[in-house]
Design an enzyme around this catalytic site. Structure first.
Site, PDB file in Angstrom:
ATOM      1  N   PRO A   1       0.835  -1.230   0.092  1.00 26.10           N
ATOM      2  CA  PRO A   1      -0.020   0.051  -0.106  1.00 26.10           C
ATOM      3  C   PRO A   1       0.694   1.356   0.018  1.00 26.10           C
ATOM      4  CG  PRO A   1       0.146  -0.946   2.310  1.00 26.10           C
ATOM      5  CD  PRO A   1       0.948  -2.016   1.134  1.00 26.10           C
TER       6      PRO A   1
ATOM      7  N   LYS B   1      20.729  11.819  -8.681  1.00 25.02           N
ATOM      8  CA  LYS B   1      19.556  11.506  -7.864  1.00 25.02           C
ATOM      9  C   LYS B   1      18.629  12.882  -8.193  1.00 25.02           C
ATOM     10  CE  LYS B   1      18.113   9.856  -3.581  1.00 25.02           C
ATOM     11  NZ  LYS B   1      18.337   9.328  -2.189  1.00 25.02           N
TER      12      LYS B   1
ATOM     13  N   GLN C   1      12.623  -1.586   0.234  1.00 26.59           N
ATOM     14  CA  GLN C   1      11.668  -2.416   0.770  1.00 26.59           C
ATOM     15  C   GLN C   1      12.098  -3.744   1.607  1.00 26.59           C
ATOM     16  OE1 GLN C   1       8.932  -1.139   2.018  1.00 26.59           O
ATOM     17  NE2 GLN C   1       9.070   0.649   0.755  1.00 26.59           N
TER      18      GLN C   1
ATOM     19  N   ASP D   1      -1.892   2.923   2.750  1.00 25.45           N
ATOM     20  CA  ASP D   1      -1.356   2.995   3.896  1.00 25.45           C
ATOM     21  C   ASP D   1      -1.827   4.158   4.521  1.00 25.45           C
ATOM     22  OD1 ASP D   1       0.473   1.906   5.914  1.00 25.45           O
ATOM     23  OD2 ASP D   1       2.125   2.491   4.894  1.00 25.45           O
TER      24      ASP D   1
ATOM     25  N   TRP E   1       4.687  -0.323  10.059  1.00 24.21           N
ATOM     26  CA  TRP E   1       5.140  -1.283   9.283  1.00 24.21           C
ATOM     27  C   TRP E   1       4.403  -2.753   9.503  1.00 24.21           C
ATOM     28  CZ3 TRP E   1       7.690  -0.285   4.935  1.00 24.21           C
ATOM     29  CH2 TRP E   1       8.463   1.159   5.012  1.00 24.21           C
TER      30      TRP E   1
ATOM     31  N   TRP F   1       8.612  -3.383   3.801  1.00 27.16           N
ATOM     32  CA  TRP F   1       7.429  -4.184   3.565  1.00 27.16           C
ATOM     33  C   TRP F   1       8.022  -5.445   3.312  1.00 27.16           C
ATOM     34  CZ3 TRP F   1       4.353  -5.523  -1.005  1.00 27.16           C
ATOM     35  CH2 TRP F   1       3.088  -6.183  -0.688  1.00 27.16           C
TER      36      TRP F   1
ATOM     37  N   LYS G   1      13.949  18.147  -5.922  1.00 28.22           N
ATOM     38  CA  LYS G   1      13.275  19.263  -6.240  1.00 28.22           C
ATOM     39  C   LYS G   1      14.495  20.491  -6.162  1.00 28.22           C
ATOM     40  CE  LYS G   1       8.516  18.706  -5.380  1.00 28.22           C
ATOM     41  NZ  LYS G   1       8.255  17.526  -4.512  1.00 28.22           N
TER      42      LYS G   1
END
Ligand SMILES: [Zn+2]
Ligand SMILES: [Zn+2]
Length: 1018
Positions: free
Chosen positions: A30, A581, A544, A69, A508, A548, A584
């Site tokens: 999620p 990378k 992850q 989530d 988590w 997750w 902004k």
């Protein structure tokens, strides 16, 4: 196309159609909808889409329940920022009910944007029935899980030193420390501090100064002891007028050369020595009998510092254990908000890390500082708010995951990881070092920890709302704080009122529990959960492994003793086109919508799916997406356009592909198609979209650059077999492409098969059909001969339209047989009258060896002319053999042998006179260049056809229009026309071709000769 899918409800239909199919289970990891979706979310969603679409076409039932989530710090932080809060006190004052209400409202702030993007990129997922971790049913399943874990004896409250974010006011788990960007290089101050011995002890005299070293000066206020290694050698040394004590091995490093060693002794002799602490805020007696004395410890090394370690019981794991062993109390003078409490007068109320400089200045003014210096190290920060973490001893709730470590490792060994090395590498290593899961968070917006406690410390874990209602008479409408905190019941053991502990749980755990919590299982839908456990496939970013991927495995192993997923695809980072990378601040972020609007969803999907193996990461730019469009979608559109044009022109309606085509090219492209169907299916089964996609790309290249080009004439003639084959290949390609580029694939399908299934996504995966590998090999030999021959033409600067007498091809007898079968194709492509074969490249020319001045020059310097002469004198045949075998060749200059390698020698084939040669590996093609009158006139005839075709186009004629043609001009051109009249008429679809003066029409030039064309529709 999107509208069409919506109208026909294609996604729902594709599921309905497979209602009886064997389930193939996908779990959605999620995302949080309170942030805007970015390009990396598109990447994940593309990979989450391609494999389920493929399996659906294979007949599997692939339900795709969406998920969100909803809990956790990111949501709280956003609301805090909105309200201008800086601490937890602000939240408490504001009221938890109102604060959590704001959190709940903000969770789906950007959900519309997510839905819009999800639809636009063609990610089929059921968002109407998505699970949401904030739903009461979801929370109740989590309570069930926690009670289950407690009943196995794996839930406990422990006092441990934990990483703690003073800004967020909560503990972090070890996997949160593993989040990207958590560890950062920072410069702190390292201080060497003098601690005078108070009472003579063994070799130590009163006033001798123990020197300790610390990189966290703020912990010095609660120094409780000094740790040393009893087996290490220590010294008393004269240093700047005083006597100091350090480890022998560190004298030079800590004190420099001016120190003078007076005596040495093992650490064991100074254990128990009492000293004056750096600060007097906390008395030795407050810690216990061993307060402010030297303690023996096992963790001291002679690598850094002085070999004497400042120990503050509450602020380090080693310190905490040592304190426990020595019976020292863990006094923590730091408040949950990260400031000193009132015991630290003078510094109370200040953020501890901000006090480093002042504390050091104070030590210096009191003569207790030996030295302070900047110290650069990697230090953990809060991955949510970037505050440097503090290590604190504090009570926290844990799940004893270390007790199931071996089971997690066993289950992990069965998981099919992509890439494979993650299993034993990144993830396996992580599991091997597993520590207990710090589950509780001292926060507000999360799943409340369902533990109730009475005044005597008895606890009760609640596993469902009904259980709580039975005990308390209260049925929760909203299980969140603060409502759940108000529910109380009598302790079964002592009858005192039980209250819920204040903590919520790690988010988590929320997402790791989704396999059952998404169905409200097992409290409801237990069977549904059983059918959809474990997942066949999950996919998220590589980071992850500590998020997750870990929480899924840990939760399911804790509860079901089994991994919750069988295969996992890991995705890499998306960098900008220069490998930087995206951020902004750098202004190099490529927003998904800019690409989707300009290049379309299929182009973006194709780029992600095929440009790289996804875990290798991407260098993402508009140009990179363009490139992938140029490779697949453009040629595919061209072929489709071409088919439509000729099918319409010849009035050929849709037909099936011929069963047994007679034509070699037809048989070849069908065989290539069969091979591609095989490969794509095989690779998609193995979660390798990249190789699968590239196979489709190669097929489309072959189709466009060879099959269609070579078959133009047949299309022109309205050949039904050719059109049928092309249609069949396009329709089958559309099915192969459907999981990758769902829009383009459906467009092709609907265009070419308007009476078939309403969408390609309702079709089955194609059957491979038969392959003819001999023919494929022969065609590939022919194509290589053509490539070499055309390159030779290019070298000789002779236009392809000028016929040549012969091409000589180097071929083994097998290749020769294959080429002879396709001789017409090769002759036509190369525009030569005759093919000749030879089995030895030497027949086509002579090898020549020349020195490479660039590499030999620097080696030989002024001897270079001699070296060059020696090279020219070498036997080229011998050099060729030696270099092929990887051996050096020697030249002799002034009696010295010099070895030369492949870099030093330029070996070229000089063709026989009158030939142009091109070679590649063991293959070579030579063109005979001599032109006679017959060839020249035929070349002119071809130029004339080319000119007339141009004139047709300029006149705006359709490809199938027949014409009457009048040609005039230079006598030599007319001679060529006369000689090839019928052929020219056929090529340009002229019913009548007359020669003679042209009044109107176009005045052109062919090979510098005047030429005029007049044409009209016949
Ligand atoms: Zn924080
Ligand atoms: Zn009790």
């Amino acid at each position: 196309m999107l509208e069409r899918w919506r109208e026909l409800d294609v996604f729902a239909k594709s599921l309905e159609q497979r209602a009886d199919g064997q389930p193939w289970v996908f779990y959605e990891g999620p995302p949080t909808a309170n942030g805007m979706p970015g390009t990396h979310h598109v990447l994940a969603r593309v990979f989450k889409d391609v494999f389920p679409r493929y399996q659906t076409m294979r007949g599997r039932k692939v339900e795709r329940k969406g998920g969100w989530d909803c809990h956790g710090l990111p949501v709280e932080l956003a609301i805090e920022a909105e309200l201008g809060f800086t601490s937890k006190d602000d939240i408490e004052e504001f009221g938890i009910a109102e604060f959590n209400k704001r959190c709940r409202e903000s969770v789906f702030k950007h959900v519309e944007e997510w839905n819009r993007l999800t639809e636009r990129i063609g990610f089929w997922i059921d968002l109407d029935d998505a699970y949401r971790t904030l739903d009461s049913s979801y929370v109740e399943s989590l309570w069930w899980a926690i009670k289950e874990i407690d009943s196995k004896g794996l839930l406990y409250e422990g006092h441990k030193v934990v990483p703690y974010c003073p800004r967020c006011g909560t503990t972090l788990s070890s996997h949160e420390l593993g989040q990207p960007g958590a560890y950062r290089d920072v410069i702190d101050t390292a201080a060497f501090v003098r601690l005078p011995v108070t009472v003579p002890h063994g070799p130590l005299e009163a006033g001798d100064e123990l020197v300790v070293w610390t990189t966290t000066p703020w912990t010095l206020v609660s120094n409780a002891a000094v740790a040393i290694d009893p087996n290490l050698t220590y010294v008393r040394a004269s240093y700047e007028g005083s006597v100091v004590v350090v480890a022998e091995a560190l004298v030079d490093k800590a004190l420099g050369e001016s120190a003078e060693v007076r005596s040495s002794f093992p650490g064991s002799e100074i254990v128990g020595a009492a000293y004056q602490p750096p600060f007097d805020y906390i008395a030795a007696a407050d810690y216990g009998a061993a307060g402010h004395t030297v303690l023996a410890a096992s963790f001291v090394t002679a690598e850094d510092g002085t070999g004497l370690v400042h120990t503050a019981i509450a602020f380090g794991e080693d310190d905490f254990r040592l304190g426990e062993a020595a019976g020292l109390k863990a006094i923590n003078p730091v408040k949950p908000d990260g400031t000193y409490d009132e015991r630290i007068t003078g510094y109370a109320g200040r953020q501890v890390k901000d006090c480093d400089a002042d504390l050091i200045a104070e030590l210096e003014s009191r003569g207790r500082l030996l030295r302070a210096e900047p110290y650069e190290h990697s230090y953990p920060h809060c991955w949510r708010c970037s505050t440097p973490l503090l290590y604190y001893a504090k009570p926290s709730w844990y799940i004893a995951t270390s007790k199931i470590r071996d089971r997690m490792l066993e289950e992990n060994s069965k998981i099919d990881w992509h890439p494979e090395h993650v299993r034993d590498g990144r993830f396996g290593k992580w599991l091997e070092n597993n520590v207990d899961w710090a589950l509780s968070r001292e926060r507000y917006w999360g799943t409340p920890l369902p533990v109730w406690r009475c005044g005597s410390g008895h606890t009760h874990v609640i596993g469902s709302f009904a259980e709580l209602e039975d005990l308390s008479g209260v049925l929760l409408e909203d299980p969140h704080r603060p409502y759940v905190d108000e529910v109380s019941f009598a302790c079964a053991q002592c009858s005192q009122p039980m209250q819920r502990v204040p903590e919520v749980i790690d988010v988590w755990f929320d997402s790791g529990a989704m396999p059952f919590a998404q169905h409200h299982a097992p409290l409801e839908n237990a069977d549904l959960f059983e059918q959809r456990f474990p997942a066949d496939f999950i996919c998220e970013a590589l980071d992850q492994t500590r998020g997750w991927f870990y929480s899924l495995l840990a939760v399911s192993t804790l509860l079901f003793d089994e991994a919750s997923y069988k295969s996992v695809v890991c995705l890499g980072l998306i960098l900008d086109g220069d490998g930087q990378k995206m951020s902004k601040s750098k202004g190099n972020v490529v927003e998904p919508w800019s690409i989707l609007d300009a290049q379309g969803a299929d182009a973006l999907r194709w780029y992600f799916l095929t440009s790289k193996q996804p875990w290798d990461g991407y260098r993402f730019s508009t140009e990179a997406v363009d490139e992938s469009t140029r490779r697949l979608l453009l040629p595919l559109w061209n072929v489709l356009g071409f088919f439509t044009l000729y099918a319409n022109a010849s009035g050929v309606g849709p037909t099936a592909g011929p069963v047994q085509p007679a034509n070699d090219l037809d048989r070849w492209i069908l065989s290539r198609l069969a091979g591609t169907v095989e490969t794509v299916g095989e690779r998609l089964e193995a979660f390798d979209a990249t190789t699968a996609g590239r196979a489709i790309q190669e097929l489309v290249e072959d189709l466009s650059n060879w099959y269609v080009r070579r078959s133009r004439r047949r299309f022109w003639d309205g050949d039904e077999a050719a059109l049928g084959v092309l249609r069949h290949v396009l329709l089958t390609t559309a099915r192969l492409l459907a999981p990758f580029c769902p829009f383009a694939a459906d467009h092709i399908h609907v265009t070419l098969d308007p009476d078939g299934e309403p969408s390609v996504h309702l079709c089955d995966w194609p059957h491979p059909g038969e392959r003819d590998q001999r023919l494929e090999a022969a065609m590939s030999a022919a194509r290589e001969a053509v490539t070499l021959g055309l390159a030779a033409r290019g070298q000789a600067k002779i236009k392809v339209r000028q016929p040549l007498r012969a091409a000589v091809i180097v071929a083994t007898s097998d290749e020769r047989e294959a080429l002879e079968a396709l001789a017409d194709v090769v002759r036509e492509e190369l525009n030569v009258k005759e093919l000749r074969f030879t089995d030895a490249a030497d027949d086509l020319g002579r090898l020549e060896v020349k020195p490479n001045y660039r590499t030999m020059g620097p080696k030989f310097g002024k001897d270079m002319p001699l070296a060059a002469a020696a090279v020219e004198a070498l036997d080229p045949g011998h050099v060729g053999d030696a270099l092929r075998e990887g051996n050096p060749v020697h030249i002799n200059i002034g009696g010295t042998e010099h070895p030369l390698g492949a870099d030093d020698l330029l070996v070229a084939m000089k063709p026989l006179d009158g030939y142009q040669l091109e070679h590649q590996g063991s293959h070579a093609v030579a063109l005979e260049l001599a032109l006679d009158e017959e060839l020249l006139l035929e070349g002119l005839a071809r130029e004339i056809v080319h000119a007339v075709q141009g004139a047709r186009k300029d006149a705006g004629l359709e490809v199938e229009d027949r014409i009457n043609l009048q040609l005039g001009g230079h006598e030599r051109l007319l001679q060529a026309v006369l000689l090839h009249k019928d052929w020219i008429a056929r090529e340009v679809l002229a019913l009548r071709l007359d020669l003679g003066p042209v009044d109107g029409g176009s005045q052109l030039s062919v090979d510098g000769m005047a030429f005029s064309v007049e044409l009209e529709i016949a």
